[in-house]
Structures are given as structure tokens and as C-alpha cells.
Design a protein around this motif. Structure first.
Motif, PDB file in Angstrom:
ATOM      1  N   TYR A  93       3.380  21.073  54.177  1.00  0.00           N
ATOM      2  CA  TYR A  93       3.558  22.160  54.867  1.00  0.00           C
ATOM      3  C   TYR A  93       4.806  22.236  55.675  1.00  0.00           C
ATOM      4  O   TYR A  93       5.237  20.967  56.170  1.00  0.00           O
ATOM      5  N   TYR A 149       6.241  24.198  59.138  1.00  0.00           N
ATOM      6  CA  TYR A 149       6.079  25.302  60.359  1.00  0.00           C
ATOM      7  C   TYR A 149       7.109  25.419  61.200  1.00  0.00           C
ATOM      8  O   TYR A 149       7.897  24.251  61.111  1.00  0.00           O
ATOM      9  N   GLN A 169       8.592  26.525  65.110  1.00  0.00           N
ATOM     10  CA  GLN A 169       8.221  26.869  66.568  1.00  0.00           C
ATOM     11  C   GLN A 169       9.720  27.345  67.283  1.00  0.00           C
ATOM     12  O   GLN A 169      10.371  26.300  67.527  1.00  0.00           O
ATOM     13  N   ILE A 170       9.869  28.572  67.328  1.00  0.00           N
ATOM     14  CA  ILE A 170      11.092  28.871  68.249  1.00  0.00           C
ATOM     15  C   ILE A 170      10.658  28.525  69.812  1.00  0.00           C
ATOM     16  O   ILE A 170       9.461  29.041  70.072  1.00  0.00           O
ATOM     17  N   LEU A 171      11.543  28.071  70.669  1.00  0.00           N
ATOM     18  CA  LEU A 171      11.125  27.751  72.074  1.00  0.00           C
ATOM     19  C   LEU A 171      10.415  28.727  72.738  1.00  0.00           C
ATOM     20  O   LEU A 171      10.953  29.884  72.744  1.00  0.00           O
ATOM     21  N   GLN A 196       7.749  30.043  71.924  1.00  0.00           N
ATOM     22  CA  GLN A 196       6.640  30.835  71.170  1.00  0.00           C
ATOM     23  C   GLN A 196       5.778  30.122  70.524  1.00  0.00           C
ATOM     24  O   GLN A 196       5.737  28.961  70.549  1.00  0.00           O
ATOM     25  N   LYS A 197       5.090  30.699  69.235  1.00  0.00           N
ATOM     26  CA  LYS A 197       3.765  30.266  68.610  1.00  0.00           C
ATOM     27  C   LYS A 197       4.411  29.634  67.519  1.00  0.00           C
ATOM     28  O   LYS A 197       5.474  29.842  66.946  1.00  0.00           O
ATOM     29  N   VAL A 198       3.516  28.759  66.959  1.00  0.00           N
ATOM     30  CA  VAL A 198       3.893  28.079  65.834  1.00  0.00           C
ATOM     31  C   VAL A 198       3.780  28.849  64.732  1.00  0.00           C
ATOM     32  O   VAL A 198       2.705  29.345  64.581  1.00  0.00           O
ATOM     33  N   PHE A 209       3.935  29.456  60.511  1.00  0.00           N
ATOM     34  CA  PHE A 209       3.734  28.896  59.261  1.00  0.00           C
ATOM     35  C   PHE A 209       5.091  29.448  58.385  1.00  0.00           C
ATOM     36  O   PHE A 209       5.388  30.655  58.448  1.00  0.00           O
ATOM     37  N   SER A 249       3.582  26.339  52.149  1.00  0.00           N
ATOM     38  CA  SER A 249       2.727  25.288  51.666  1.00  0.00           C
ATOM     39  C   SER A 249       3.116  25.076  50.327  1.00  0.00           C
ATOM     40  O   SER A 249       3.865  25.539  49.629  1.00  0.00           O
ATOM     41  N   MET A 298      11.992  24.301  66.622  1.00  0.00           N
ATOM     42  CA  MET A 298      11.524  23.001  66.226  1.00  0.00           C
ATOM     43  C   MET A 298      10.990  23.273  64.912  1.00  0.00           C
ATOM     44  O   MET A 298      10.050  24.349  64.591  1.00  0.00           O
ATOM     45  N   PHE A 325       8.330  21.806  62.149  1.00  0.00           N
ATOM     46  CA  PHE A 325       7.258  20.762  62.011  1.00  0.00           C
ATOM     47  C   PHE A 325       6.741  20.544  60.634  1.00  0.00           C
ATOM     48  O   PHE A 325       6.468  21.560  59.683  1.00  0.00           O
ATOM     49  N   PHE A 335       0.252  16.796  61.648  1.00  0.00           N
ATOM     50  CA  PHE A 335       1.594  17.138  61.785  1.00  0.00           C
ATOM     51  C   PHE A 335       2.726  15.860  62.155  1.00  0.00           C
ATOM     52  O   PHE A 335       2.106  14.829  62.776  1.00  0.00           O
ATOM     53  N   GLY A 336       3.916  16.175  61.727  1.00  0.00           N
ATOM     54  CA  GLY A 336       4.949  15.225  62.134  1.00  0.00           C
ATOM     55  C   GLY A 336       5.435  15.358  63.525  1.00  0.00           C
ATOM     56  O   GLY A 336       4.853  16.404  64.250  1.00  0.00           O
ATOM     57  N   GLN A 337       6.315  14.688  64.116  1.00  0.00           N
ATOM     58  CA  GLN A 337       6.677  14.971  65.367  1.00  0.00           C
ATOM     59  C   GLN A 337       7.863  16.100  65.774  1.00  0.00           C
ATOM     60  O   GLN A 337       8.175  16.335  66.873  1.00  0.00           O
ATOM     61  N   ARG A 387       6.113  17.406  72.192  1.00  0.00           N
ATOM     62  CA  ARG A 387       5.980  18.624  71.407  1.00  0.00           C
ATOM     63  C   ARG A 387       5.526  18.063  69.943  1.00  0.00           C
ATOM     64  O   ARG A 387       5.565  19.146  68.873  1.00  0.00           O
ATOM     65  N   GLN A 388       4.974  16.764  69.710  1.00  0.00           N
ATOM     66  CA  GLN A 388       4.063  16.739  68.467  1.00  0.00           C
ATOM     67  C   GLN A 388       2.916  17.478  68.804  1.00  0.00           C
ATOM     68  O   GLN A 388       2.191  17.590  69.586  1.00  0.00           O
ATOM     69  N   MET A 389       2.444  17.831  67.455  1.00  0.00           N
ATOM     70  CA  MET A 389       1.053  18.651  67.540  1.00  0.00           C
ATOM     71  C   MET A 389      -0.062  17.629  67.257  1.00  0.00           C
ATOM     72  O   MET A 389      -0.006  16.931  66.075  1.00  0.00           O
ATOM     73  N   PHE A 416      -2.928  24.936  71.510  1.00  0.00           N
ATOM     74  CA  PHE A 416      -3.043  25.835  70.493  1.00  0.00           C
ATOM     75  C   PHE A 416      -4.319  26.079  69.730  1.00  0.00           C
ATOM     76  O   PHE A 416      -4.656  25.249  69.078  1.00  0.00           O
ATOM     77  N   GLY A 437      -2.577  28.777  50.126  1.00  0.00           N
ATOM     78  CA  GLY A 437      -1.626  27.951  50.789  1.00  0.00           C
ATOM     79  C   GLY A 437      -2.279  27.051  51.831  1.00  0.00           C
ATOM     80  O   GLY A 437      -1.643  26.316  52.373  1.00  0.00           O
ATOM     81  N   PHE A 452      -1.814  30.148  64.152  1.00  0.00           N
ATOM     82  CA  PHE A 452      -1.946  29.869  65.240  1.00  0.00           C
ATOM     83  C   PHE A 452      -1.939  30.727  66.680  1.00  0.00           C
ATOM     84  O   PHE A 452      -1.306  32.065  66.350  1.00  0.00           O
ATOM     85  N   GLY A 453      -2.594  30.583  67.690  1.00  0.00           N
ATOM     86  CA  GLY A 453      -2.640  31.487  68.748  1.00  0.00           C
ATOM     87  C   GLY A 453      -1.254  31.130  69.460  1.00  0.00           C
ATOM     88  O   GLY A 453      -0.531  30.329  69.091  1.00  0.00           O
ATOM     89  N   GLY A 454      -1.019  31.975  70.628  1.00  0.00           N
ATOM     90  CA  GLY A 454       0.097  31.749  71.343  1.00  0.00           C
ATOM     91  C   GLY A 454       0.286  30.804  72.345  1.00  0.00           C
ATOM     92  O   GLY A 454       1.310  30.316  72.711  1.00  0.00           O
TER      93      GLY A 454
END
Lengths: 114, 116
Positions: free
Chosen positions: A33, A35, A37-39, A41-43, A45, A48, A89, A91, A105-107, B43-45, B91, B101, B106-108
Motif C-alpha cells: 500500500y 498512503y 499524509q499532508i502536514l 492532516q489525516k492519513v 489511502f 493497494s 509524507m 507511507f 508501515f514504513g517510516q 512520524r512513523q505509524m 489515529f 484493496g 483513518f480518523g483525523g
């Protein structure tokens, strides 16, 4: 412990240039996958990938984006003709099976478009 | 489409105290998975805890536990004995086992501040 590895950690690119973000998923995982993430904001998708093809993509994932698994270990996200709003960012994640296991997830790769 | 809502942008907790983060979601499915991910300043999940909707028992991982209320579509995270290393964005995420897929929604996010 196995982990998802992303390179580079930070990429700065000129607007209009192409970038390739690289990921090495966990070796026995089958689903991959991306993903974003704009600074602040939410992550979100993006896409996939399973069995060498896209399983699902979001409305964000337009013709500017493409993914590839070129050699059986790497999983790449290509962004053609980058725009300022692509700064985010990114991911990579992978999971073993459909539905029953969590994604690891990766870093992340911080992409800055100037 | 599923949506996930975290109504608390930020929560503050004293070290060694307990904090509860709320999460609600909207779905028409009966079977699904819920997750809490932690995102520290690096910032890693990082996966904190997961819950399968068909399980009535609330999941627990050390100091982290959830209160899963399926009828109310609520999935809160409780952090007990808070430590400085718990400071991060948290999150909540939803996944349908039927989605082709396998994506996470995710939530905010909720920022947790831990005061020494």
C-alpha cells in the motif's frame, strides 16, 4: 523484527519533476500500500497492490501516479510532473493476508516540492 | 463509504494518569476491523492495538485497552499509567474485510500531550 523500509527519508524536488519513492515490504507479505499524509492532516489511502496489479485506488491516485514492483522485493511509487500540493509524507505499508492481519508501515518519505 | 471521526484534536494527561481517546465510525457492515495507530514525532505509524468487530471482548495490550461499543459504533482507546513516551498523535482506523484493496480509513487524529 521484520520491518518495512522506505528510501529516501526526505526528498526535495522541483515542481514538474518526476520522483520515485521506494519501499521494501516485509518479505512474506503479499499486499502493499501507499498512503499520504499532508502536514497536519489525516492519513489518506492512495493505492493497494496485490499479485502485480492494483487492487484498489483512491480518487487521489490519478494518472500522475503509478506503482510498480520491479524486482520482487521493491515496491515503488512514481509521481510524474510533481505539483506543490504533492508535498506530503508518503507511507508504504504491507500486510500478509487479505482482511485478517494488520498493515505494517514504513517510516515514511517526506516529499517536498519547491 | 466508511468514515472515522476523532472529535478530540488534543488531549493532555499527567504522567502516570489515565487518558481516554474517543473514536466513532460509520459503517453498514457487521464485520470489520478497528485499529489504533500511534505516530510519534518521528512520524512513523506504529500499531498500538486492534479489535475484530465479531469479538465482544475488548482488546488489551499492556497499558493500552479499548472500549468497543459496536451498537454505538464507538471505539475508544484508554492509556493507563501514561508515560512520557506515549506523547504522540493517535489515529483510529477502520478496515473492511470485504474491500478489494484492504485499505485503512483513518480518523483525523488526536494529539496526546504528557505532562511530567
Amino acid at each position: 523484527e521484520p520491518e518495512v523500509t522506505q528510501t529516501p527519508s526526505h526528498q526535495v524536488t522541483q515542481m514538474g519533476q518526476e520522483v520515485i519513492l521506494r519501499c521494501v515490504p516485509i518479505s512474506n507479505h503479499l499486499y502493499f500500500y501507499w498512503y499520504r499524509q499532508i502536514l497536519g492532516q489525516k492519513v489518506e489511502f492512495l493505492v493497494s497492490f496485490y499479485n502485480n496489479e492494483i487492487s484498489e485506488k483512491s480518487e487521489i491516485f490519478d494518472d500522475q501516479f503509478s506503482v510498480e514492483r520491479p524486482d520482487g522485493s521493491n515496491f515503488t511509487l512514481k509521481i510524474r510532473s510533481t505539483k506543490l500540493e504533492d508535498s506530503a509524507m508518503y507511507f508504504c505499508a504491507s500486510s500478509e493476508l487479505l482482511g485478517h492481519t494488520e498493515a505494517f508501515f514504513g517510516q515514511g518519505t517526506r516529499l517536498t516540492v519547491v | 463509504a466508511q468514515t472515522v471521526t476523532q472529535s478530540q484534536p488534543e488531549m493532555s494527561v499527567q504522567e502516570a494518569e489515565t487518558v481516554t481517546l474517543s473514536c466513532t465510525y460509520d459503517t453498514s457492515e457487521s464485520d470489520y476491523y478497528l485499529f489504533w495507530y500511534k505516530q510519534p514525532p518521528s512520524r512513523q505509524m506504529i500499531l498500538v492495538i486492534r479489535q475484530e468487530a465479531y469479538k465482544q471482548q475488548n482488546a488489551t495490550e499492556n497499558r493500552f485497552s479499548v472500549n468497543f461499543q459496536k451498537a454505538a459504533k464507538s471505539f475508544s482507546l484508554k492509556i493507563s499509567d501514561s508515560q512520557l513516551g506515549d506523547a504522540a498523535m493517535y489515529f483510529c482506523a477502520y478496515r473492511s474485510p470485504k474491500a478489494a484493496g484492504n485499505k485503512l480509513t483513518f480518523g483525523g487524529g488526536t494529539r496526546v500531550l504528557v505532562k511530567p
